[in-house]
Design an enzyme around this catalytic site. Structure first.
Site, PDB file in Angstrom:
ATOM      1  N   ASP A 193     -33.269  -8.908 -25.499  1.00 12.10           N
ATOM      2  CA  ASP A 193     -34.258  -7.799 -24.616  1.00 12.10           C
ATOM      3  C   ASP A 193     -35.478  -8.457 -23.660  1.00 12.10           C
ATOM      4  OD1 ASP A 193     -36.317  -5.981 -23.962  1.00 12.10           O
ATOM      5  OD2 ASP A 193     -36.046  -5.075 -26.335  1.00 12.10           O
ATOM      6  N   ILE A 194     -35.471  -8.578 -22.883  1.00  9.79           N
ATOM      7  CA  ILE A 194     -36.200  -9.842 -21.832  1.00  9.79           C
ATOM      8  C   ILE A 194     -37.643  -9.374 -21.994  1.00  9.79           C
ATOM      9  CG2 ILE A 194     -33.511 -10.022 -20.740  1.00  9.79           C
ATOM     10  CD1 ILE A 194     -35.265  -8.708 -18.150  1.00  9.79           C
TER      11      ILE A 194
ATOM     12  N   TYR B 221     -37.872   0.265  -7.528  1.00  8.11           N
ATOM     13  CA  TYR B 221     -36.869  -0.505  -7.435  1.00  8.11           C
ATOM     14  C   TYR B 221     -36.838  -1.287  -6.641  1.00  8.11           C
ATOM     15  CZ  TYR B 221     -32.652  -1.633  -8.343  1.00  8.11           C
ATOM     16  OH  TYR B 221     -31.025  -2.245  -8.824  1.00  8.11           O
TER      17      TYR B 221
ATOM     18  N   SER C  93     -39.627  -4.130  -7.044  1.00 11.37           N
ATOM     19  CA  SER C  93     -39.301  -5.062  -7.803  1.00 11.37           C
ATOM     20  C   SER C  93     -38.405  -5.670  -7.223  1.00 11.37           C
ATOM     21  CB  SER C  93     -38.522  -4.557  -9.306  1.00 11.37           C
ATOM     22  OG  SER C  93     -37.671  -4.087  -9.062  1.00 11.37           O
ATOM     23  N   LYS C  94     -37.436  -6.049  -6.415  1.00  5.63           N
ATOM     24  CA  LYS C  94     -36.366  -6.230  -6.211  1.00  5.63           C
ATOM     25  C   LYS C  94     -36.680  -7.389  -5.288  1.00  5.63           C
ATOM     26  CE  LYS C  94     -33.282  -4.935  -9.228  1.00  5.63           C
ATOM     27  NZ  LYS C  94     -32.482  -5.564 -10.423  1.00  5.63           N
TER      28      LYS C  94
END
Length: 277
Positions: free
Chosen positions: A65-66, A196, A199-200
């Site tokens: 689980d990162i 999203y 985050s990228k």
């Protein structure tokens, strides 16, 4: 120990979707063990069993689980004990909070950034000391992480600055999360409701810094670190609206995981080719 010094590849978030397709391809092409990881032990072990039953492939399973530091450190200890290092790291784990989700923009930003950026950064912090000479790191990003998504030219200039440090980038990421939590809805200078994408953006920016810093610290080791867009793939992440198969989505990450030593580092790839961020 039989596996000591044997090459090993790790793919995060790989019990289904693009991650599972990456594991399958690496099992065929990589000259060592491939570690399939998943948060849920049952799902991870089931994915490994299916690859063996249907394809005759034998990935190694390890829980990961990162977002859990303890889980990440247990994986690191396993790699150190069993293999003495790490040769390929594909940071594939990530989430997308659907628009229909009832969470507020602030909560979407917090959850998305925590998994897709901050947790991935911590995985790198823990696992990078294990990287052997010739290692490859692939950060699976997105075309939605293009620099143009930021909008603000001053922020764009900061993100591409060769003087930008990892600490600076983390600070900018925290600033974005704080702006998204503004109750007035004013997220300036950051774009609104774009967790999203942002985050990228930060993940691609991190890749550039990692490649620069690792090359400076270990110039003779030919460690390559790149990011990529897998394309618009048919997965649970987008409610199966994608046009590409998971096998097609896995193609670019696998190419980057197996790059020869003459290839560039710190680049953003799409369709197996370097493209502009």
């Amino acid at each position: 120990m039989e596996t000591a010094n044997k090459p090993v590849a790790v793919v995060t978030g790989s019990n289904k979707g693009i991650g599972l397709a990456i594991v399958e391809s690496l099992c065929r092409k990589f000259s060592g063990d491939v570690v399939l990881t998943a948060r849920d032990v049952g799902r991870g072990e089931s994915a490994c069993a299916e690859l063996l039953r249907q394809k005759g492939l034998k990935p190694v399973f390890h829980q990961l689980d990162i977002t859990d530091d303890g889980s990440v450190r247990r994986l690191a200890a396993f790699l150190q004990s069993e293999y003495g290092g790490l040769d390929v790291l594909v940071n594939n784990a990530g989430i997308y909070v659907l628009a229909k989700c009832e969470k507020s923009p602030a909560e979407k930003a917090r959850i998305t950034m925590e998994t897709n950026f901050f947790a991935t950064h911590r995985v790198c912090q823990v696992l990078f000391p294990l990287l052997r000479a010739g290692a490859r790191v692939v950060n699976v990003a997105s075309g939605l992480g293009r620099l143009s998504k930021v909008g603000n030219e001053s922020l764009q200039e900061q993100l591409v600055s060769p003087q930008l440090t990892e600490s600076d980038l983390l600070g900018m990421a925290r600033d974005y999360v704080a702006a998204a939590a503004n109750e007035s809805g004013d997220t300036a200078p950051w774009p609104a409701d774009s967790a999203y994408s942002m985050s990228k953006v930060f993940l691609i920016g991190l890749t550039r810094i990692q490649a620069r810093d690792v090359t400076a610290a270990r110039p003779a080791h030919s460690i390559l670190i790149n990011s990529c867009c897998p394309g618009f793939v048919d997965t649970d992440l987008n409610e199966h609206r994608g046009r590409l198969t998971v096998e097609e989505g896995a193609e670019t990450p696998v190419v980057l995981a197996l790059l020869d030593k003459e290839s560039p580092s710190g680049q953003f790839y799409k369709n197996t080719q370097v493209c502009e961020w």
